[in-house]
Design an enzyme around this catalytic site. Structure first.
Site, PDB file in Angstrom:
ATOM      1  N   LYS A  83      -6.043 -23.768   8.708  1.00  0.00           N
ATOM      2  CA  LYS A  83      -5.817 -23.630  10.149  1.00  0.00           C
ATOM      3  C   LYS A  83      -5.257 -25.087  10.731  1.00  0.00           C
ATOM      4  CE  LYS A  83      -9.210 -21.716  13.664  1.00  0.00           C
ATOM      5  NZ  LYS A  83     -10.701 -21.804  13.825  1.00  0.00           N
TER       6      LYS A  83
HETATM    7  O1  G3P Z   1     -12.840 -20.847  16.433  1.00  0.00           O
HETATM    8  C1  G3P Z   1     -12.482 -20.889  17.574  1.00  0.00           C
HETATM    9  C2  G3P Z   1     -13.139 -20.219  18.770  1.00  0.00           C
HETATM   10  O2  G3P Z   1     -13.709 -18.797  18.571  1.00  0.00           O
HETATM   11  C3  G3P Z   1     -13.922 -21.118  19.595  1.00  0.00           C
HETATM   12  O3  G3P Z   1     -14.564 -20.338  20.560  1.00  0.00           O
HETATM   13  O4  G3P Z   1     -16.118 -20.301  22.329  1.00  0.00           O
HETATM   14  O5  G3P Z   1     -15.839 -22.558  21.543  1.00  0.00           O
HETATM   15  O6  G3P Z   1     -14.037 -21.156  23.020  1.00  0.00           O
HETATM   16  P1  G3P Z   1     -15.156 -21.162  21.852  1.00  0.00           P
END
Ligand code: G3P
Length: 220
Positions: A83
C-alpha cells in the site's frame, strides 16, 4: 463484491473467517499501531489466516525508501499487497513495483484525477476514502461513482476500486450500487450487516407459536 476486513486485530479477523466472507485484509500504520504488535509478526499471522490479498502500507515518504520497505514487506508472504500513499513518490513506487509484478494498493485517494493517474501508474487497487470526504461535507460516494465511470470508459485499466473509510452499512450498500469492486470494512460494520429488528421480531413470533404446538423436531 469482495469484502476486505480493515483491521490488524487477529481476534477480529478470526471471528469472521467462519462465515466465508473475508476475501482479503487491509491494514494501515494506524491499525498496525493499534494492534500493539510488531508489524512483521502481525502481518505474517494475518497472511496465515487469510489467503486473499493483505495490504501492508509503507511508512516512508521518499521513493527509494518506499521501495526498500516494500521489498521487506513482500518477503512476508506472496499475498502481501504493498500500500502506497497517493503522492508522486508513492505513484513512482507503484509503477516500479508493478513492473516487478508486485500488487499495489494506492491509498488516500480523494479525487477522480488522482484515481486516473493511479490507474495510469498501474495500481492494482485504488482506495478512495469515503467517510473522510463526508466528514468535510463532500460527497464521498460521488467520488466512487466518478471513478467507476472513468475506469469503465477505459477497459485497458485493470485497477480495482476499493471503497475505504466506510463508516456504516449504508456506505457499503451505496458503494455496491455504484459498482465498487471491493469494500474494506471495519469489523463493527460487518457485524451490523447481519441485523434487522424485524428478523428478531419475526423469529420470536415463530418460536412462540412453535412452543405452543408442543412439537419437537429432534427428540432426545
Ligand atoms: O484503511 C483505510 C481506511 O479504511 C480508514 O478509514 O475510518 O480511518 O477514515 P477511517
Amino acid at each position: 463484491m469482495k469484502f476486505f476486513i480493515d483491521t490488524a486485530n487477529i481476534e477480529e479477523i478470526k471471528e469472521l473467517i467462519p462465515f466465508g466472507i473475508i476475501d482479503g485484509v487491509t491494514t494501515n500504520p494506524s491499525l498496525i499501531a493499534a494492534s500493539n504488535r510488531d508489524i512483521f509478526e502481525v502481518l505474517d499471522e494475518i497472511c496465515g489466516l487469510v489467503s486473499g490479498p493483505i495490504s501492508a502500507e509503507v511508512t516512508a515518504t521518499d521513493y527509494n525508501e518506499m521501495i526498500k520497505e516494500a521489498k521487506k514487506l513482500v518477503s512476508i508472504s506472496k499475498n502481501i499487497v504493498i500500500k502506497v500513499p497517493l503522492t508522486k513518490d508513492g505513484l513512482k513506487a507503484c509503477s516500479e513495483l508493478r513492473n516487478k509484478d508486485i500488487n499495489v494498493n494506492v491509498t488516500l485517494c480523494f479525487s477522480p484525477s488522482q484515481a486516473l493517474i493511479a490507474a495510469k501508474c498501474g495500481a492494482s487497487y485504488i482506495s478512495p476514502f469515503i467517510g473522510r470526504l463526508d466528514d468535510i461535507s463532500h460527497d464521498g460516494m460521488q467520488l466512487i461513482q466518478d471513478i467507476r465511470s472513468i475506469y469503465d470508459n477505459y477497459p485497458e485499466y485493470d485497477t480495482q476500486i476499493l471503497a475505504a473509510s466506510l463508516r456504516h452499512p449504508n456506505h457499503l450498500v451505496e458503494a455496491a450500487l455504484v459498482g465498487a469492486d471491493v469494500s474494506t470494512l471495519p469489523p463493527n460494520i460487518i457485524h451490523k450487516l447481519f441485523n434487522h429488528p424485524l428478523t428478531d421480531l419475526g423469529l420470536k413470533s415463530f418460536l412462540d407459536d412453535w412452543a405452543k404446538s408442543k412439537q419437537i423436531i429432534n427428540p432426545k
